[in-house]
Write an enzyme that holds these catalytic residues in place. Structure first.
Site, PDB file in Angstrom:
ATOM      1  N   GLU A 103       0.866  -1.087  -0.086  1.00 45.86           N
ATOM      2  CA  GLU A 103       0.083  -0.067   0.240  1.00 45.86           C
ATOM      3  C   GLU A 103       1.124   1.283   0.045  1.00 45.86           C
ATOM      4  O   GLU A 103       1.853   1.123   0.528  1.00 45.86           O
ATOM      5  CB  GLU A 103      -0.788   0.192   1.257  1.00 45.86           C
ATOM      6  CG  GLU A 103      -2.337  -0.201   0.962  1.00 45.86           C
ATOM      7  CD  GLU A 103      -3.054   0.901   0.184  1.00 45.86           C
ATOM      8  OE1 GLU A 103      -2.530   1.527  -0.726  1.00 45.86           O
ATOM      9  OE2 GLU A 103      -4.139   0.710   0.430  1.00 45.86           O
ATOM     10  N   ASP A 104       0.490   2.196  -0.611  1.00 44.17           N
ATOM     11  CA  ASP A 104       1.148   3.660  -0.558  1.00 44.17           C
ATOM     12  C   ASP A 104       1.005   4.166   0.731  1.00 44.17           C
ATOM     13  O   ASP A 104       1.983   4.691   1.485  1.00 44.17           O
ATOM     14  CB  ASP A 104       0.776   4.565  -1.729  1.00 44.17           C
ATOM     15  CG  ASP A 104      -0.976   4.642  -1.690  1.00 44.17           C
ATOM     16  OD1 ASP A 104      -1.862   3.906  -1.042  1.00 44.17           O
ATOM     17  OD2 ASP A 104      -1.542   5.694  -2.353  1.00 44.17           O
ATOM     18  N   ILE A 105      -0.569   4.079   1.208  1.00 41.13           N
ATOM     19  CA  ILE A 105      -0.468   4.669   2.849  1.00 41.13           C
ATOM     20  C   ILE A 105      -1.880   3.854   3.350  1.00 41.13           C
ATOM     21  O   ILE A 105      -2.596   3.670   2.529  1.00 41.13           O
ATOM     22  CB  ILE A 105      -0.902   6.256   2.540  1.00 41.13           C
ATOM     23  CG1 ILE A 105      -1.051   7.016   3.943  1.00 41.13           C
ATOM     24  CG2 ILE A 105      -2.093   6.457   1.549  1.00 41.13           C
ATOM     25  CD1 ILE A 105      -0.969   8.500   3.703  1.00 41.13           C
ATOM     26  N   ILE A 106      -1.752   3.769   4.574  1.00 45.64           N
ATOM     27  CA  ILE A 106      -2.904   3.285   5.433  1.00 45.64           C
ATOM     28  C   ILE A 106      -3.433   4.519   6.274  1.00 45.64           C
ATOM     29  O   ILE A 106      -2.747   4.975   7.235  1.00 45.64           O
ATOM     30  CB  ILE A 106      -2.485   2.024   6.187  1.00 45.64           C
ATOM     31  CG1 ILE A 106      -2.024   0.729   5.452  1.00 45.64           C
ATOM     32  CG2 ILE A 106      -3.701   1.616   7.087  1.00 45.64           C
ATOM     33  CD1 ILE A 106      -1.730  -0.445   5.933  1.00 45.64           C
ATOM     34  N   ASP A 107      -4.519   4.881   5.944  1.00 46.16           N
ATOM     35  CA  ASP A 107      -5.028   6.051   6.636  1.00 46.16           C
ATOM     36  C   ASP A 107      -6.234   5.510   7.890  1.00 46.16           C
ATOM     37  O   ASP A 107      -5.627   5.292   8.791  1.00 46.16           O
ATOM     38  CB  ASP A 107      -5.542   6.746   5.596  1.00 46.16           C
ATOM     39  CG  ASP A 107      -6.151   8.195   5.867  1.00 46.16           C
ATOM     40  OD1 ASP A 107      -6.061   8.744   7.027  1.00 46.16           O
ATOM     41  OD2 ASP A 107      -7.381   8.648   5.525  1.00 46.16           O
ATOM     42  N   THR A 108      -7.481   5.393   7.187  1.00 44.34           N
ATOM     43  CA  THR A 108      -8.280   4.890   8.073  1.00 44.34           C
ATOM     44  C   THR A 108      -8.385   3.419   8.409  1.00 44.34           C
ATOM     45  O   THR A 108      -8.669   2.759   9.430  1.00 44.34           O
ATOM     46  CB  THR A 108      -9.874   5.166   7.641  1.00 44.34           C
ATOM     47  OG1 THR A 108      -9.984   4.499   6.499  1.00 44.34           O
ATOM     48  CG2 THR A 108     -10.033   6.781   7.480  1.00 44.34           C
ATOM     49  N   GLY A 109      -7.632   2.660   7.273  1.00 42.02           N
ATOM     50  CA  GLY A 109      -7.312   1.102   7.154  1.00 42.02           C
ATOM     51  C   GLY A 109      -8.636   0.778   6.575  1.00 42.02           C
ATOM     52  O   GLY A 109      -8.570  -0.538   6.556  1.00 42.02           O
ATOM     53  N   THR A 111      -9.661   0.521   3.389  1.00 40.78           N
ATOM     54  CA  THR A 111      -9.405  -0.113   2.138  1.00 40.78           C
ATOM     55  C   THR A 111      -8.941  -1.696   2.558  1.00 40.78           C
ATOM     56  O   THR A 111      -9.314  -2.542   2.022  1.00 40.78           O
ATOM     57  CB  THR A 111      -8.261   0.401   1.420  1.00 40.78           C
ATOM     58  OG1 THR A 111      -8.685   1.922   1.125  1.00 40.78           O
ATOM     59  CG2 THR A 111      -8.102  -0.036   0.049  1.00 40.78           C
ATOM     60  N   LYS A 135      -0.926   6.766   9.075  1.00 40.01           N
ATOM     61  CA  LYS A 135      -1.247   7.673   9.827  1.00 40.01           C
ATOM     62  C   LYS A 135      -2.024   6.995  10.855  1.00 40.01           C
ATOM     63  O   LYS A 135      -3.169   6.802  11.002  1.00 40.01           O
ATOM     64  CB  LYS A 135      -2.124   8.466   8.928  1.00 40.01           C
ATOM     65  CG  LYS A 135      -1.895   9.280   7.834  1.00 40.01           C
ATOM     66  CD  LYS A 135      -3.082  10.065   7.111  1.00 40.01           C
ATOM     67  CE  LYS A 135      -2.580  10.861   5.909  1.00 40.01           C
ATOM     68  NZ  LYS A 135      -3.952  11.228   5.058  1.00 40.01           N
ATOM     69  N   PHE A 156      -2.834  15.541   5.061  1.00 37.83           N
ATOM     70  CA  PHE A 156      -3.104  14.965   3.498  1.00 37.83           C
ATOM     71  C   PHE A 156      -1.656  15.069   2.831  1.00 37.83           C
ATOM     72  O   PHE A 156      -1.028  16.224   3.132  1.00 37.83           O
ATOM     73  CB  PHE A 156      -4.219  15.657   2.909  1.00 37.83           C
ATOM     74  CG  PHE A 156      -4.457  15.081   1.573  1.00 37.83           C
ATOM     75  CD1 PHE A 156      -5.410  13.862   1.570  1.00 37.83           C
ATOM     76  CD2 PHE A 156      -4.187  15.430   0.376  1.00 37.83           C
ATOM     77  CE1 PHE A 156      -5.474  13.235   0.504  1.00 37.83           C
ATOM     78  CE2 PHE A 156      -4.408  15.080  -0.787  1.00 37.83           C
ATOM     79  CZ  PHE A 156      -4.918  13.664  -0.885  1.00 37.83           C
ATOM     80  N   ASP A 163      -1.985  10.786  -4.856  1.00 33.92           N
ATOM     81  CA  ASP A 163      -2.555  11.991  -5.526  1.00 33.92           C
ATOM     82  C   ASP A 163      -3.709  12.857  -4.855  1.00 33.92           C
ATOM     83  O   ASP A 163      -4.043  12.599  -3.572  1.00 33.92           O
ATOM     84  CB  ASP A 163      -3.456  11.360  -6.760  1.00 33.92           C
ATOM     85  CG  ASP A 163      -4.914  10.698  -6.342  1.00 33.92           C
ATOM     86  OD1 ASP A 163      -4.622   9.836  -5.267  1.00 33.92           O
ATOM     87  OD2 ASP A 163      -5.894  11.129  -6.439  1.00 33.92           O
ATOM     88  N   ARG A 169       0.864  12.658  -8.500  1.00 31.03           N
ATOM     89  CA  ARG A 169       1.353  11.250  -8.363  1.00 31.03           C
ATOM     90  C   ARG A 169       2.729  11.254  -9.105  1.00 31.03           C
ATOM     91  O   ARG A 169       3.764  10.584  -8.321  1.00 31.03           O
ATOM     92  CB  ARG A 169       0.610  10.406  -9.230  1.00 31.03           C
ATOM     93  CG  ARG A 169      -0.666  10.184  -8.744  1.00 31.03           C
ATOM     94  CD  ARG A 169      -1.375   8.683  -9.326  1.00 31.03           C
ATOM     95  NE  ARG A 169      -2.724   8.596  -9.266  1.00 31.03           N
ATOM     96  CZ  ARG A 169      -3.421   8.179  -8.282  1.00 31.03           C
ATOM     97  NH1 ARG A 169      -2.860   7.634  -7.119  1.00 31.03           N
ATOM     98  NH2 ARG A 169      -5.002   8.078  -8.079  1.00 31.03           N
TER      99      ARG A 169
HETATM  100  P1  IMP Z   1      -7.812   3.948   4.050  1.00 38.39           P
HETATM  101  O1  IMP Z   1      -8.742   3.051   3.153  1.00 38.39           O
HETATM  102  O2  IMP Z   1      -8.476   4.997   4.614  1.00 38.39           O
HETATM  103  O3  IMP Z   1      -6.684   3.302   4.646  1.00 38.39           O
HETATM  104  O4  IMP Z   1      -7.141   4.902   2.810  1.00 38.39           O
HETATM  105  C1  IMP Z   1      -6.466   4.313   1.980  1.00 38.39           C
HETATM  106  C2  IMP Z   1      -6.035   4.911   0.664  1.00 38.39           C
HETATM  107  O5  IMP Z   1      -6.638   6.295   0.500  1.00 38.39           O
HETATM  108  C3  IMP Z   1      -4.600   4.920   0.319  1.00 38.39           C
HETATM  109  O6  IMP Z   1      -4.463   3.871  -0.416  1.00 38.39           O
HETATM  110  C4  IMP Z   1      -4.711   6.081  -0.628  1.00 38.39           C
HETATM  111  O7  IMP Z   1      -5.199   5.662  -1.861  1.00 38.39           O
HETATM  112  C5  IMP Z   1      -5.685   7.228  -0.075  1.00 38.39           C
HETATM  113  N1  IMP Z   1      -5.258   8.071   0.792  1.00 38.39           N
HETATM  114  C6  IMP Z   1      -5.214   7.985   2.077  1.00 38.39           C
HETATM  115  N2  IMP Z   1      -4.561   9.102   2.815  1.00 38.39           N
HETATM  116  C7  IMP Z   1      -4.105   9.746   1.629  1.00 38.39           C
HETATM  117  C8  IMP Z   1      -3.425  11.146   1.583  1.00 38.39           C
HETATM  118  O8  IMP Z   1      -2.904  11.460   2.486  1.00 38.39           O
HETATM  119  N3  IMP Z   1      -2.963  11.368   0.104  1.00 38.39           N
HETATM  120  C9  IMP Z   1      -3.312  10.719  -0.857  1.00 38.39           C
HETATM  121  N4  IMP Z   1      -3.910   9.654  -0.678  1.00 38.39           N
HETATM  122  C10 IMP Z   1      -4.445   9.252   0.426  1.00 38.39           C
HETATM  123 MG    MG Z   2      -3.990   3.647  -2.480  1.00 36.64          MG
END
Ligand code: IMP
Ligand code: MG
Length: 180
Positions: A103-109, A111, A135, A156, A163, A169
């Protein structure tokens, strides 16, 4: 002070330099070699955001492995919608395989957490999660992430594959949203 970049209506400032990213990627590759060096794992990169990370990480992983992609979407603008849609699903048989999600980033998790049951149904031998960024303060699910490139605050970011509404990107470094 290095240059800010404007994407759509927002201004971003330099955050993590490409050379710092590459150094961390090499460390992760060494750790993965220790764990999977003789196991022929399959990297499963989640499009779109992880394509740059996947390209750089796999090229410094000097052990046998396969690379594949799936496409999941959950983001609109700068916030997670909380709803994950699959645009390209699993293409190969993962039975008995060691699968490493990239993954590029795990934010809320959301996905990863939503995708894991689908992946488990294919009976892989093991599932690991590697994310370039995380995060921790935004995480909403009990996820165990095996390797994290950088833990960042809940702000962000764009660049290095990530992106803002489709743009940014291609930036070599990672940029963070400028406050105020
Ligand atoms: P999650 O499902 O909330 O963990 O988010 C995961 C996906 O949201 C990542 O794979 C990104 O594609 C997108 N995302 C989350 N945070 C960012 C950010 O800060 N910048 C750009 N894309 C983000
Ligand atoms: Mg992603």
């Amino acid at each position: 002070m290095s240059k800010t970049v404007k994407i759509h209506d927002l201004v971003f400032e330099p955050y993590v330099k490409n050379r710092v990213i590459q150094k961390r990627i090499k460390e992760i590759a060494i750790a993965l070699k220790g764990e999977f060096g003789d196991k022929k794992p399959i990297f499963l990169a989640i499009l779109n955001g992880s394509f740059v990370f996947a390209a750089d990480l796999t090229r410094v992983c000097d052990f046998e492995h396969e690379v594949s992609f799936i496409k999941l979407t959950s983001y609109e603008g700068t916030t997670s919608t909380g709803k994950v849609t699959t645009q390209i699903g699993l293409q190969e048989d993962l039975t008995g395989r060691d699968v490493i999600i990239l993954e590029d980033i795990i934010d809320t998790g959301t996905t990863i957490y939503t995708f894991l049951p689908t992946l488990k149904k294919t009976n892989p031998k093991s599932i690991s999660v590697v994310s370039l960024l995380s995060k921790p303060s935004a995480l909403k699910y009990p996820l165990s992430i095996n390797h994290i490139g950088f833990e960042i605050p809940n702000k962000f970011v764009v660049g290095y594959g990530l992106d803002y509404n489709g743009l940014g990107r291609n930036l070599k470094d990672i940029y963070q949203l400028k406050e105020g």
